[in-house]
Design an enzyme around this catalytic site. Structure first.
Site, short mmCIF file in Angstrom:
data_model
loop_
_atom_site.label_atom_id
_atom_site.label_comp_id
_atom_site.label_asym_id
_atom_site.label_seq_id
_atom_site.Cartn_x
_atom_site.Cartn_y
_atom_site.Cartn_z
CE1 TYR A 1 -17.66 -7.29 -0.53
CE2 TYR A 1 -16.71 -8.45 1.18
CZ TYR A 1 -16.73 -8.02 0.00
OH TYR A 1 -15.62 -8.24 -0.92
CG ASP B 1 -1.83 -1.12 1.18
OD1 ASP B 1 -2.34 -1.42 -0.09
OD2 ASP B 1 -2.54 -1.56 2.26
CG ASP C 1 -6.90 -10.47 4.64
OD1 ASP C 1 -7.12 -10.11 3.48
OD2 ASP C 1 -6.05 -10.41 5.56
CD GLU D 1 -20.52 -3.41 5.10
OE1 GLU D 1 -19.87 -4.12 4.39
OE2 GLU D 1 -21.76 -2.77 4.49
CB CYS E 1 21.88 -39.47 11.36
SG CYS E 1 21.79 -38.46 9.76
CE LYS F 1 -9.68 -3.95 2.67
NZ LYS F 1 -9.53 -5.29 2.01
CD GLU G 1 -12.90 -10.33 0.20
OE1 GLU G 1 -13.79 -9.72 -0.51
OE2 GLU G 1 -11.59 -10.24 0.13
CB CYS H 1 18.43 -39.71 9.04
SG CYS H 1 18.18 -38.22 9.98
CE LYS I 1 -19.22 -2.09 1.80
NZ LYS I 1 -19.95 -3.22 1.59
CB SER J 1 -9.74 -2.58 -5.62
OG SER J 1 -9.00 -2.49 -4.53
CG LEU J 2 -13.34 -1.09 -1.07
CD1 LEU J 2 -13.55 -1.85 0.57
CD2 LEU J 2 -14.34 -0.24 -1.05
CE LYS K 1 -5.29 -3.22 3.89
NZ LYS K 1 -4.66 -3.50 2.45
CB CYS L 1 21.84 -34.87 9.72
SG CYS L 1 20.39 -35.38 10.59
CB CYS M 1 19.71 -35.33 6.58
SG CYS M 1 20.29 -37.02 7.00
S1 IVH Z 1 -17.47 -3.45 -0.60
C1 IVH Z 1 -16.79 -1.64 -4.95
N1 IVH Z 1 -17.19 -4.47 1.91
O1 IVH Z 1 -11.69 -5.53 0.12
C2 IVH Z 1 -16.08 -2.45 -3.98
N2 IVH Z 1 -15.44 -4.72 0.23
O2 IVH Z 1 -9.37 -4.03 -0.62
C3 IVH Z 1 -17.21 -2.67 -2.81
N3 IVH Z 1 -13.57 -6.44 0.99
O3 IVH Z 1 -12.43 -5.66 -3.45
C4 IVH Z 1 -16.50 -3.56 -1.94
N4 IVH Z 1 -14.72 -7.02 3.10
O4 IVH Z 1 -12.93 -7.72 -1.94
C5 IVH Z 1 -16.63 -4.34 0.55
N5 IVH Z 1 -17.29 -5.46 3.86
C6 IVH Z 1 -16.53 -5.26 2.72
C7 IVH Z 1 -15.49 -5.91 2.31
C8 IVH Z 1 -14.87 -5.82 1.14
C9 IVH Z 1 -13.54 -7.10 2.24
C10 IVH Z 1 -12.70 -6.68 0.06
C11 IVH Z 1 -13.31 -6.67 -1.43
C12 IVH Z 1 -12.67 -5.56 -1.95
C13 IVH Z 1 -11.46 -5.38 -1.24
C14 IVH Z 1 -10.54 -4.11 -1.39
#
Ligand code: IVH
Length: 714
Positions: free
Chosen positions: A270, A39, A151, A147, A454, A149, A218, A475, A333, A117-118, A357, A451, A469
């Site tokens: 989500y 990042d 992983d 919410e 042995c 995030k 996810e 061994c 959001k 992505s976000l 993050k 080793c 080894c």
């Molecule tokens: S909303 C238009 N909500 O994080 C994108 N994304 O790093 C709307 N992710 O691409 C995504 N938890 O794969 C949303 N509660 C959540 C999430 C979430 C994980 C992921 C998602 C996104 C990525 C970005």
């Protein structure tokens, strides 16, 4: 400040680095840097591109989402009709050792709506700036949905008429890999939606859900499943997954869909999308989805102010450690859908959401000493002993140093203060040394040349930077670990603790897996701690294990790099052990899932007389060494041919017989009118030659036979 020339060089460096990091993260499921580092580099590139706009490029990673597409793929241009059957992998394969060889190519379909992505930040003031921008642009009262995030790896599900129709990965945001079949094995993703209580069909609304909609979310692997998977992979000396996210994305793209059910994957959704949906807020949409049986997280909150958002972030920054799965941040959001639409999207992100993050947790502690551990296949791994320290809820005393190269790279000295992080390892890893705290004269740990168990001189595998080894047969640790592996749950599944195996080994009663099947009750009762019942239970379990399928028996043999899924592919391809034992490296390479390193390892295993002897004894004990169905032949070049062999060949006679069957032929001991050929090696029996001549049976050489088989294989 950089001048234009310097900026141009740096921009190009950063683009290459980030493209490579994206590929390693999304395609290989094996990241090369931490998320934080990634990042930060991305932000550096963004800043430079803003400062030097003429150096911007539409291909820059700042403008594209990282792609998880598995290969070149075939793109199906239209969203196909309802009768088409999505989700089948293409026949082609890609071979890889690093990921356990599980990569495959998928059919690809375009996303109906781009999958973006976000925007993300580690800085709370940037969340405040996001909220300010949104407020200015909207100009009215509005709310936020906050919410977790999750992983994991992003997924887009399409439901048609209440049934799961298709699952696509994010891909490059425009086109995704079709993983529908695999997703059908994830327990909490419904194949069919449920009608919520209290819903009554009317003329206008015969069903509670839209005829077609998408829901995105996810797929992730909870910590417990992740740790179990990595323990198994460590046992198999397969590459470990660096974190649950990589484990989830790697698992989602497994060749064998049925293996997915055992990986413990889960899904949380989500984001609902579709045409003319009857919702005015994001929260309503998620609540409705939940009422249809879709997995939606309840760890959400509607916030009205930045103070509310900050409270939610602070709460989860500590509480996340108690969750059974990994979260790497909070997503904020704009909740009202018309405002989301108004704010719109950039090429890469929605303007209506942002991710805050969390930083990965680290602890600083003292390195006391380094142990060198020998594994089942002889690999020697350095393990650090640490002064106990608290990290993400557990006390850490040991950490992995991976291999000698890594030790040198980190430049660790005994007595150093080191940073430890929980990653994908069973035990945490050392990520850096705090150089300012190095004591004077701190000694450099010396990786052994012999080793630790042995004493045999170690050999270095340059490609993998590992030391091994080579004393496979002598061994003690390797032998013991192999015995443990042989009886383990995923192998022969015999009920026996490690202490039992250790006892049998140290008494010299079991040195090879084949010895287990020669144990009797009387000799077990001679040993300390054994009673009638325990002896019977153990012997019964051993006897039951003889029914174990060939795939598992092959896995149980503990061939280096041959994990569960590779064993399955190899067993299915060849059908029986003789065909595998006689296969050349080239023939082994034809197996899906097998690359050069694995092929050479299998070949070397069966070139060792010691191993062949173990296999022979296990066969005599009654273990299964062929698949249930007809063996998958290498070719049918010898179909309908009955062949008698005589003399010596370049391979053993057993191997020659296996080769004949694996090409569809039949072996016979004596020559008759039905014999198709006499295969004559060096010094064939004169009687056989005479009889063949008398009956008009053609005599062919080994070379001729090989030619026939090869011609068909092409
Ligand atoms: S909303 C238009 N909500 O994080 C994108 N994304 O790093 C709307 N992710 O691409 C995504 N938890 O794969 C949303 N509660 C959540 C999430 C979430 C994980 C992921 C998602 C996104 C990525 C970005």
């Amino acid at each position: 400040m950089m001048n234009r020339e310097q900026a141009e060089i740096r921009i190009s460096e950063l683009r290459d680095l980030l493209n490579e990091a994206n590929r390693r993260y999304y395609v290989d499921s094996s990241p090369m840097m931490s998320d934080y580092e990634f990042d930060m580099r991305m932000k550096e590139l963004e800043a430079l591109e803003q400062e030097f706009p003429d150096l911007a490029s539409p291909d820059s990673p700042t403008l594209k989402v990282g792609s998880d597409l598995s290969g070149t793929g075939t793109i199906f241009p239209d969203f196909p009709d309802m009768n088409s059957r999505p989700g089948r992998a293409k026949g082609s394969k890609s071979k890889s050792v690093r990921t356990g060889g599980n990569a495959k190519e998928f059919e690809q379909y375009p996303h109906k709506y781009p999958m973006l992505s976000l925007g993300n930040t580690y800085d709370i003031t940037e969340v405040e700036a996001f909220a300010d921008r949104a407020a200015k642009s909207i100009g009215n009262a509005f709310t936020y949905s906050c919410e977790l995030k999750f992983d994991g790896t992003a997924i887009c599900l399409t439901y048609r008429n209440g049934k799961l129709f298709r699952a696509l990965t994010r891909g490059d945001g425009t086109v995704g890999d079709d993983v529908t079949e695999n997703v059908r094995h994830i327990g909490n993703i419904p194949q069919e939606l449920k009608v919520p209580e209290g819903f009554f069909p009317t003329l206008l609304e015969s069903r509670p859900w839209p005829e077609e909609f998408e829901i995105r979310g996810e797929i992730y692997m909870p910590w417990a499943a992740f740790e179990r998977l990595n323990i198994e992979r460590q046992r198999d000396e397969e590459q470990l997954f660096a974190n649950p996210r990589n484990a989830a994305s790697g698992s989602l793209k497994l060749i064998d869909s049925s293996m997915i059910a055992n990986r413990g994957l889960e899904c949380t959704l989500y984001h609902v999308l579709g045409e003319d949906l009857p919702f005015s807020t994001h929260d309503q949409a998620l609540k409705a989805a939940g009422s249809w049986g879709l997995p939606v997280s309840d760890k959400r909150k509607i916030c009205r102010s930045i103070a509310d958002i900050e409270e939610f972030i602070a709460y989860w920054d500590t509480q996340r450690k108690t969750l059974p799965f990994a979260t790497d941040g909070i997503v904020i959001k704009v909740n009202e859908l018309p405002y989301q639409e108004e704010l719109g999207y950039t090429a890469k992100f929605p303007r209506w959401a942002v991710a805050y993050k969390f930083k990965a947790e680290q602890a600083l502690t003292k390195l006391i000493s380094v142990d060198y551990q020998v594994g089942r296949t002889g690999a020697v791994t350095p393990v650090a002993n640490l002064e106990p320290v608290l990290l993400s809820g557990t006390v850490v005393k040991r950490a992995s140093l991976h291999n000698e190269d890594q030790m040198k790279l980190l430049d660790v000295h005994i007595g150093d203060y080191v940073y430890v992080e929980k990653g994908g390892e069973i035990i945490p890893k050392i990520t850096a040394v705090e150089m300012t705290k190095r004591p004077d004269g701190a000694p450099v740990p010396h990786f052994p040349d012999t080793c630790p168990d042995c004493g045999t001189s170690l050999v270095r595998d340059s490609e993998e930077a590992k030391a091994f080894c080579p004393n496979t047969g002598g061994c003690p640790t390797q032998i013991k670990e192999r015995l443990i592996h042989f009886l383990s749950r995923k192998a022969m599944n015999v009920i026996a603790g490690e202490a039992t195996i250790e006892q049998l080994y140290s008494r010299g009663m079991v040195l090879s897996p084949a010895d287990f099947y020669e144990l009797d009750k009387d000799s077990l009762l001679q040993l300390e701690g054994w009673k009638d019942r325990s002896a019977e239970r153990f012997l019964n379990s051993l006897s039951d294990s003889k029914k174990t399928g060939f795939e598992k028996v092959l896995y149980a043999l503990g061939i280096r790099y041959v994990g569960e899924s590779t064993a399955k592919s190899v067993a299915r391809h060849f059908g029986n052990i003789d065909a595998i034992a006689s296969a050349s490296v080239e023939e082994l390479l034809k197996v899906e899932d097998v690359g050069q390193v694995i092929a050479e390892s299998i070949y070397a295993f069966f070139a060792d007389e010691h191993n062949l002897n173990t296999v022979r004894r296990l066969k005599d004990a009654g273990l299964r060494f062929e698949t249930d169905g007809a063996p998958a032949n290498l070719s049918s070049a010898l179909e309908g041919k009955t062949i008698v062999i005589s003399g010596n060949f370049s391979i053993s006679r057993d191997q020659m017989k296996a080769l004949i069957t694996s090409h569809g032929g039949k072996n016979s001991g004596s020559i008759s009118g039905k014999t198709s050929w006499l295969l004559a090696g060096e010094k064939p029996g004169p009687e056989k030659l005479k009889k063949a001549e008398a009956l008009g049976v053609p005599v062919i050489s080994e070379e001729e036979l090989m030619e026939i088989c090869r011609a068909e294989e092409k």
